[in-house]
Design a protein around this motif. Structure first.
Motif, PDB file in Angstrom:
ATOM      1  N   PHE A   1       0.847  -1.195   0.000  1.00 20.72           N
ATOM      2  CA  PHE A   1       0.000   0.000   0.000  1.00 20.72           C
ATOM      3  C   PHE A   1       0.880   1.241   0.000  1.00 20.72           C
ATOM      4  O   PHE A   1       2.074   1.181   0.305  1.00 20.72           O
ATOM      5  CB  PHE A   1      -0.977   0.010   1.187  1.00 20.72           C
ATOM      6  CG  PHE A   1      -0.358  -0.006   2.562  1.00 20.72           C
ATOM      7  CD1 PHE A   1      -0.034   1.171   3.230  1.00 20.72           C
ATOM      8  CD2 PHE A   1      -0.130  -1.220   3.223  1.00 20.72           C
ATOM      9  CE1 PHE A   1       0.511   1.151   4.503  1.00 20.72           C
ATOM     10  CE2 PHE A   1       0.414  -1.241   4.503  1.00 20.72           C
ATOM     11  CZ  PHE A   1       0.736  -0.062   5.142  1.00 20.72           C
ATOM     12  N   ILE A   2       0.299   2.358  -0.375  1.00 16.09           N
ATOM     13  CA  ILE A   2       0.983   3.648  -0.436  1.00 16.09           C
ATOM     14  C   ILE A   2       0.799   4.352   0.906  1.00 16.09           C
ATOM     15  O   ILE A   2      -0.242   4.232   1.539  1.00 16.09           O
ATOM     16  CB  ILE A   2       0.383   4.500  -1.571  1.00 16.09           C
ATOM     17  CG1 ILE A   2       0.580   3.802  -2.924  1.00 16.09           C
ATOM     18  CG2 ILE A   2       0.987   5.898  -1.591  1.00 16.09           C
ATOM     19  CD1 ILE A   2      -0.243   4.407  -4.055  1.00 16.09           C
ATOM     20  N   VAL A   3       1.822   5.101   1.346  1.00 18.27           N
ATOM     21  CA  VAL A   3       1.700   5.880   2.582  1.00 18.27           C
ATOM     22  C   VAL A   3       2.055   7.339   2.319  1.00 18.27           C
ATOM     23  O   VAL A   3       3.093   7.628   1.718  1.00 18.27           O
ATOM     24  CB  VAL A   3       2.628   5.375   3.709  1.00 18.27           C
ATOM     25  CG1 VAL A   3       2.196   5.977   5.044  1.00 18.27           C
ATOM     26  CG2 VAL A   3       2.657   3.870   3.792  1.00 18.27           C
ATOM     27  N   ALA A   4       1.192   8.241   2.790  1.00 17.90           N
ATOM     28  CA  ALA A   4       1.459   9.684   2.714  1.00 17.90           C
ATOM     29  C   ALA A   4       1.547  10.240   4.124  1.00 17.90           C
ATOM     30  O   ALA A   4       0.765   9.846   5.003  1.00 17.90           O
ATOM     31  CB  ALA A   4       0.354  10.389   1.939  1.00 17.90           C
ATOM     32  N   TYR A   5       2.497  11.152   4.334  1.00 15.32           N
ATOM     33  CA  TYR A   5       2.716  11.760   5.643  1.00 15.32           C
ATOM     34  C   TYR A   5       2.577  13.281   5.531  1.00 15.32           C
ATOM     35  O   TYR A   5       3.557  13.983   5.247  1.00 15.32           O
ATOM     36  CB  TYR A   5       4.112  11.417   6.167  1.00 15.32           C
ATOM     37  CG  TYR A   5       4.421   9.936   6.253  1.00 15.32           C
ATOM     38  CD1 TYR A   5       4.101   9.204   7.392  1.00 15.32           C
ATOM     39  CD2 TYR A   5       5.058   9.267   5.203  1.00 15.32           C
ATOM     40  CE1 TYR A   5       4.416   7.855   7.482  1.00 15.32           C
ATOM     41  CE2 TYR A   5       5.367   7.916   5.281  1.00 15.32           C
ATOM     42  CZ  TYR A   5       5.031   7.211   6.425  1.00 15.32           C
ATOM     43  OH  TYR A   5       5.339   5.873   6.510  1.00 15.32           O
ATOM     44  N   PRO A   6       1.381  13.827   5.721  1.00 15.81           N
ATOM     45  CA  PRO A   6       1.201  15.274   5.632  1.00 15.81           C
ATOM     46  C   PRO A   6       1.991  16.032   6.702  1.00 15.81           C
ATOM     47  O   PRO A   6       2.167  15.541   7.826  1.00 15.81           O
ATOM     48  CB  PRO A   6      -0.307  15.457   5.841  1.00 15.81           C
ATOM     49  CG  PRO A   6      -0.907  14.129   5.466  1.00 15.81           C
ATOM     50  CD  PRO A   6       0.103  13.119   5.904  1.00 15.81           C
ATOM     51  N   GLU A   7       2.438  17.225   6.330  1.00 14.84           N
ATOM     52  CA  GLU A   7       3.172  18.092   7.245  1.00 14.84           C
ATOM     53  C   GLU A   7       2.212  19.124   7.840  1.00 14.84           C
ATOM     54  O   GLU A   7       1.580  19.890   7.110  1.00 14.84           O
ATOM     55  CB  GLU A   7       4.297  18.818   6.509  1.00 14.84           C
ATOM     56  CG  GLU A   7       5.324  17.919   5.847  1.00 14.84           C
ATOM     57  CD  GLU A   7       6.321  17.321   6.838  1.00 14.84           C
ATOM     58  OE1 GLU A   7       6.247  17.668   8.041  1.00 14.84           O
ATOM     59  OE2 GLU A   7       7.168  16.514   6.408  1.00 14.84           O
ATOM     60  N   GLY A   8       2.101  19.145   9.168  1.00 14.74           N
ATOM     61  CA  GLY A   8       1.292  20.154   9.818  1.00 14.74           C
ATOM     62  C   GLY A   8       1.945  21.522   9.732  1.00 14.74           C
ATOM     63  O   GLY A   8       3.133  21.651   9.427  1.00 14.74           O
ATOM     64  N   VAL A   9       1.167  22.569   9.982  1.00 12.49           N
ATOM     65  CA  VAL A   9       1.694  23.933  10.019  1.00 12.49           C
ATOM     66  C   VAL A   9       2.240  24.194  11.416  1.00 12.49           C
ATOM     67  O   VAL A   9       1.523  24.064  12.410  1.00 12.49           O
ATOM     68  CB  VAL A   9       0.595  24.949   9.673  1.00 12.49           C
ATOM     69  CG1 VAL A   9       1.096  26.380   9.876  1.00 12.49           C
ATOM     70  CG2 VAL A   9       0.120  24.759   8.228  1.00 12.49           C
TER      71      VAL A   9
END
Length: 312
Positions: A94-102
Motif C-alpha cells: 500500500f501507499i503511505v502519505a505523511y502530511p506536514e502540519g503547520v
C-alpha cells in the motif's frame, strides 16, 4: 506530553551508496515507486507531504493508501520513524502519505491553528487516487495524538473520503464535538488504541461513547479469542452480523479489546492497554515510543484497514 511524536525512517533512494538516507526529492514526473516530497495547493496555501510508494507499485493495479498524521509538535519524518509504516507498506502493498502540519501541528478540535487541515487531508487523498491511482474505496486515515484528533474530525467533515480511521492516543473530544448534531454523515469504521495510564484516557473513552451513540452503534462486546485452526473470514460489505476478525495471535493479558457494529456496516474496534501511556504502541524510536510494548499499533491498524473498505 499531549500530542506526541511521530514516524518512520526515510528509505534510501536507489543508487545511493552512503550510509545515511538522503532527503526525499520533490518530483513532478510520472508516478513511480520510491520516496518523494510532494506539494499541493489548498486554497492559497502550498502544503507538503512525504510519500512512500512500495516497489510493488503498478499504476494499472490500484493499491490501498494510508494517510498518516503526526503528533504535536511533529512532522512527516517523525511519523515515519515512529510507526514503521514504510516497512509495513512494502510488505503488504500500500501507499503511505505523511502530511506536514503547520508549525508542527494540525487544526483538530480544541487546537491547533486555523489552517484548513480538512481541506488538506482531502486534497492529499484526492491526489493519491487521481495521480497515483490508489483504490478510492481503500483510502485510510491514521493519526497519533493531535493527528488522531484530526482523524476523527475528518471522519465527520470529509464523508466518503476515508473508508476507516485509526486513532492512536487521541480522541473525539473538545471543540465542535460538543454539538449534539456533530456526527459522521456516512459510515466510517474506527479502530483506536488507548493507554489506560494516559492522562487523557478517560476523556478518550468518553469521546468513544459519544461517537458510538451518534453513529448508531450497538453495545460494545468482547469478541471471541482467535483460534489457531479457524480460517479468518471477512464479513461481506454492509454486514453487522459478525465482528471484525480477531488478531492472528492471542492478545497480551494487559490488552482489552472490544468491538461494536454500527449503522451502515461500520465498526468501532477499541484496544485499551493497561499500564500504557501516551504512545504509539509498539514503537521503538521517536518521542512517543513505547517503553513496554504489549501490542503493535501499526499491525493492528493495518489488519483493521485491510478488512474495512468503503461501503457504497
Amino acid at each position: 506530553m499531549r500530542r506526541g511524536s511521530a514516524l518512520l525512517t526515510v528509505i534510501m533512494l536507489a543508487g545511493c551508496s552512503t550510509g545515511e538516507a538522503p532527503a526525499p526529492r520533490t518530483t513532478a514526473g510520472a508516478p513511480s515507486a520510491g520516496d518523494t516530497t510532494q506539494t499541493i495547493t489548498v486554497g492559497d496555501k502550498v502544503r507538503t507531504f512525504q510519500l512512500h510508494v512500495p516497489a510493488s507499485y503498478d499504476p494499472g493495479r490500484p493499491m490501498p493508501a494510508v494517510v498518516a498524521l503526526h503528533h504535536k509538535p511533529g512532522s512527516g519524518a517523525t511519523m515515519r520513524e515512529l510507526t514503521g509504516l514504510d516497512a509495513k507498506a512494502d510488505k503488504e502493498g500500500f501507499i503511505v502519505a505523511y502530511p506536514e502540519g503547520v508549525g508542527g501541528q494540525f487544526n483538530a478540535f480544541g487546537c491547533c491553528g486555523v489552517q484548513d487541515d480538512i481541506g488538506f487531508v482531502k486534497a492529499v487523498a484526492g491526489q493519491l487516487v487521481e495521480r497515483w491511482k490508489a483504490d478510492p474505496d481503500r483510502v485510510f486515515l491514521a493519526g497519533v495524538s493531535n493527528g488522531a484528533d484530526l482523524s476523527f474530525r475528518a471522519a465527520v467533515e470529509a464523508p466518503g473520503v476515508f473508508a476507516a480511521i485509526g486513532a492512536v492516543s487521541g480522541g473525539f473530544t473538545g471543540g465542535r464535538t460538543e454539538a449534539a448534531d456533530y456526527r459522521p454523515p456516512a459510515p466510517v469504521s474506527v479502530v483506536t488504541l488507548i493507554g489506560a495510564a494516559d492522562p487523557q484516557a478517560t476523556t478518550f473513552r468518553t469521546g468513544l461513547d459519544t461517537w458510538r451513540a451518534r453513529a448508531s452503534c450497538a453495545k460494545p462486546f468482547v469478541p471471541p479469542p482467535p483460534s489457531a485452526n479457524a480460517p479468518v473470514t471477512v464479513p461481506p460489505p454492509g454486514s453487522v452480523s459478525a465482528p471484525p476478525p480477531s488478531p492472528a495471535a492471542p492478545l497480551d493479558p494487559a490488552v482489552q479489546r472490544t468491538t461494536t457494529p454500527c449503522k451502515g456496516g461500520s465498526d468501532v474496534d477499541t484496544y485499551v492497554i493497561d499500564g500504557a501511556g501516551h504512545v504509539w504502541f509498539g514503537a521503538t524510536a521517536g518521542e512517543l515510543k513505547d517503553p513496554a510494548p504489549k501490542i503493535d499499533a501499526t499491525d493492528v491498524l493495518w489488519a483493521f484497514f485491510a478488512v474495512h473498505p468503503r461501503h457504497g
